[in-house]
Design a protein around this motif. Structure first.
Motif, PDB file in Angstrom:
ATOM      1  N   MET A 185      12.892  61.664 -44.619  1.00 17.19           N
ATOM      2  CA  MET A 185      12.919  60.484 -43.808  1.00 17.19           C
ATOM      3  C   MET A 185      11.608  59.749 -44.033  1.00 17.19           C
ATOM      4  O   MET A 185      10.543  60.344 -44.035  1.00 17.19           O
ATOM      5  N   ILE A 186      11.708  58.463 -44.251  1.00 18.41           N
ATOM      6  CA  ILE A 186      10.530  57.610 -44.384  1.00 18.41           C
ATOM      7  C   ILE A 186      10.497  56.681 -43.176  1.00 18.41           C
ATOM      8  O   ILE A 186      11.483  56.026 -42.867  1.00 18.41           O
ATOM      9  N   ILE A 187       9.358  56.646 -42.518  1.00 17.35           N
ATOM     10  CA  ILE A 187       9.219  55.861 -41.298  1.00 17.35           C
ATOM     11  C   ILE A 187       7.980  54.988 -41.406  1.00 17.35           C
ATOM     12  O   ILE A 187       6.948  55.417 -41.913  1.00 17.35           O
ATOM     13  N   SER A 188       8.099  53.773 -40.912  1.00 20.09           N
ATOM     14  CA  SER A 188       6.962  52.851 -40.902  1.00 20.09           C
ATOM     15  C   SER A 188       6.005  53.199 -39.767  1.00 20.09           C
ATOM     16  O   SER A 188       6.425  53.437 -38.642  1.00 20.09           O
ATOM     17  N   ASN A 189       4.725  53.216 -40.088  1.00 23.78           N
ATOM     18  CA  ASN A 189       3.664  53.508 -39.123  1.00 23.78           C
ATOM     19  C   ASN A 189       2.886  52.234 -38.769  1.00 23.78           C
ATOM     20  O   ASN A 189       1.801  52.300 -38.207  1.00 23.78           O
ATOM     21  N   LEU A 190       3.456  51.072 -39.094  1.00 23.26           N
ATOM     22  CA  LEU A 190       2.744  49.816 -38.922  1.00 23.26           C
ATOM     23  C   LEU A 190       2.385  49.536 -37.460  1.00 23.26           C
ATOM     24  O   LEU A 190       1.288  49.077 -37.169  1.00 23.26           O
ATOM     25  N   ALA A 191       3.277  49.831 -36.540  1.00 21.62           N
ATOM     26  CA  ALA A 191       3.008  49.566 -35.121  1.00 21.62           C
ATOM     27  C   ALA A 191       1.756  50.313 -34.661  1.00 21.62           C
ATOM     28  O   ALA A 191       0.935  49.765 -33.919  1.00 21.62           O
ATOM     29  N   VAL A 192       1.593  51.542 -35.100  1.00 24.71           N
ATOM     30  CA  VAL A 192       0.422  52.336 -34.722  1.00 24.71           C
ATOM     31  C   VAL A 192      -0.848  51.712 -35.306  1.00 24.71           C
ATOM     32  O   VAL A 192      -1.860  51.580 -34.613  1.00 24.71           O
ATOM     33  N   LEU A 193      -0.782  51.319 -36.576  1.00 24.08           N
ATOM     34  CA  LEU A 193      -1.948  50.717 -37.229  1.00 24.08           C
ATOM     35  C   LEU A 193      -2.371  49.421 -36.538  1.00 24.08           C
ATOM     36  O   LEU A 193      -3.564  49.171 -36.346  1.00 24.08           O
ATOM     37  N   LEU A 194      -1.389  48.604 -36.163  1.00 26.52           N
ATOM     38  CA  LEU A 194      -1.718  47.348 -35.479  1.00 26.52           C
ATOM     39  C   LEU A 194      -2.310  47.620 -34.095  1.00 26.52           C
ATOM     40  O   LEU A 194      -3.283  46.984 -33.695  1.00 26.52           O
ATOM     41  N   ALA A 195      -1.728  48.573 -33.385  1.00 23.78           N
ATOM     42  CA  ALA A 195      -2.233  48.903 -32.046  1.00 23.78           C
ATOM     43  C   ALA A 195      -3.664  49.439 -32.108  1.00 23.78           C
ATOM     44  O   ALA A 195      -4.506  49.077 -31.279  1.00 23.78           O
ATOM     45  N   GLU A 196      -3.929  50.290 -33.088  1.00 22.25           N
ATOM     46  CA  GLU A 196      -5.285  50.835 -33.242  1.00 22.25           C
ATOM     47  C   GLU A 196      -6.322  49.731 -33.473  1.00 22.25           C
ATOM     48  O   GLU A 196      -7.478  49.858 -33.096  1.00 22.25           O
ATOM     49  N   ARG A 197      -5.879  48.645 -34.109  1.00 18.33           N
ATOM     50  CA  ARG A 197      -6.791  47.550 -34.441  1.00 18.33           C
ATOM     51  C   ARG A 197      -6.705  46.403 -33.428  1.00 18.33           C
ATOM     52  O   ARG A 197      -7.374  45.379 -33.590  1.00 18.33           O
ATOM     53  N   GLY A 198      -5.853  46.537 -32.421  1.00 22.17           N
ATOM     54  CA  GLY A 198      -5.699  45.484 -31.424  1.00 22.17           C
ATOM     55  C   GLY A 198      -5.083  44.216 -31.995  1.00 22.17           C
ATOM     56  O   GLY A 198      -5.364  43.118 -31.513  1.00 22.17           O
ATOM     57  N   LEU A 199      -4.240  44.364 -32.998  1.00 21.94           N
ATOM     58  CA  LEU A 199      -3.616  43.205 -33.657  1.00 21.94           C
ATOM     59  C   LEU A 199      -2.209  42.982 -33.144  1.00 21.94           C
ATOM     60  O   LEU A 199      -1.464  43.933 -32.900  1.00 21.94           O
ATOM     61  N   LYS A 200      -1.824  41.735 -33.016  1.00 23.95           N
ATOM     62  CA  LYS A 200      -0.475  41.341 -32.621  1.00 23.95           C
ATOM     63  C   LYS A 200       0.282  40.858 -33.854  1.00 23.95           C
ATOM     64  O   LYS A 200      -0.315  40.348 -34.810  1.00 23.95           O
ATOM     65  N   ILE A 201       1.597  41.004 -33.818  1.00 23.60           N
ATOM     66  CA  ILE A 201       2.443  40.589 -34.939  1.00 23.60           C
ATOM     67  C   ILE A 201       2.224  39.117 -35.274  1.00 23.60           C
ATOM     68  O   ILE A 201       2.146  38.742 -36.441  1.00 23.60           O
ATOM     69  N   THR A 202       2.106  38.273 -34.253  1.00 19.98           N
ATOM     70  CA  THR A 202       1.924  36.837 -34.486  1.00 19.98           C
ATOM     71  C   THR A 202       0.670  36.561 -35.314  1.00 19.98           C
ATOM     72  O   THR A 202       0.701  35.779 -36.261  1.00 19.98           O
ATOM     73  N   LYS A 203      -0.427  37.221 -34.978  1.00 17.05           N
ATOM     74  CA  LYS A 203      -1.675  37.019 -35.723  1.00 17.05           C
ATOM     75  C   LYS A 203      -1.543  37.522 -37.155  1.00 17.05           C
ATOM     76  O   LYS A 203      -1.952  36.833 -38.094  1.00 17.05           O
TER      77      LYS A 203
END
Length: 193
Positions: free
Chosen positions: A1-19
């Motif tokens: 299974m391959i899963i995206s970890n992008l949400a965790v990376l953005l949260a760790e950096r305080g980044l929002k999808i819009t930015k």
């Protein structure tokens, strides 16, 4: 299974999808799909992956995680609620089938599930009295699945989402709680958090 970890990376950096979308020119739709992870992501283009790696200053394996297991089927046993005033309780088993590699035969593990269905009345913004059902699930490992407690969090989250999806589609729960109910879960014993 391959899963995206992008949400965790953005949260760790305080980044929002819009930015991120504005900064990288990657569409919000693509970023949202990658952040939601799971089976919703069918693929990612190399140029998208390259842009995200450069933007976040990470390697591809920080964004995409691989764990050699695929959950192939989830079967929920019969659910019969016993009525105790506003609280209905049921016990059942959830059988999770999986493969640990391409050539592996299908294996399974069993989870014991306690399902509480709480019925309450509340007043909506319109002033009308409405009713709502809240379904709470507690799971414990019954047999097999020794690998599960030590599996990575993203694997546990994937399984959690699959189980909740199956429970939301379950006709026994729908007959009791109707088709508009919320599910909360207490899976910490088995799936951790």
């Amino acid at each position: 299974m391959i899963i995206s970890n992008l949400a965790v990376l953005l949260a760790e950096r305080g980044l929002k999808i819009t930015k991120v979308s504005r900064d990288t020119k990657i569409s919000r739709t693509t970023l949202t799909a990658l952040c939601s992870g799971g089976e919703k992501v069918k693929g990612v283009q190399f140029d998208t992956l390259n842009t995200l790696c450069s933007y976040l200053n990470v390697q591809p394996d920080a964004i995409l995680k691989h764990y050699p297991i695929d959950f192939t089927n989830i079967v929920i046993g019969e659910i019969v609620f016993s009525d105790c005033h506003d609280l209905m309780i049921a016990q059942t088993e959830i059988c999770v089938y999986y493969k640990k590699g391409i050539r592996d035969i299908e294996n399974y593990f069993v989870l014991n599930a306690t399902i509480d269905c709480f019925h309450e009345f509340f007043y909506a913004a319109s002033g009308e009295e409405e009713e709502r059902y809240d379904v709470s699930i507690s799971l414990s490992l019954c047999e097999n699945g020794e690998f599960l407690p030590s599996a990575p969090l993203y694997v546990k989250n994937e399984l959690r989402e699959k189980i909740i999806g199956e429970l939301k589609a379950n006709k026994d729960i729908e007959r009791t709680a109707g088709n508009d109910f919320s599910i909360s879960y207490s899976l910490e014993d088995v799936l951790g958090r």
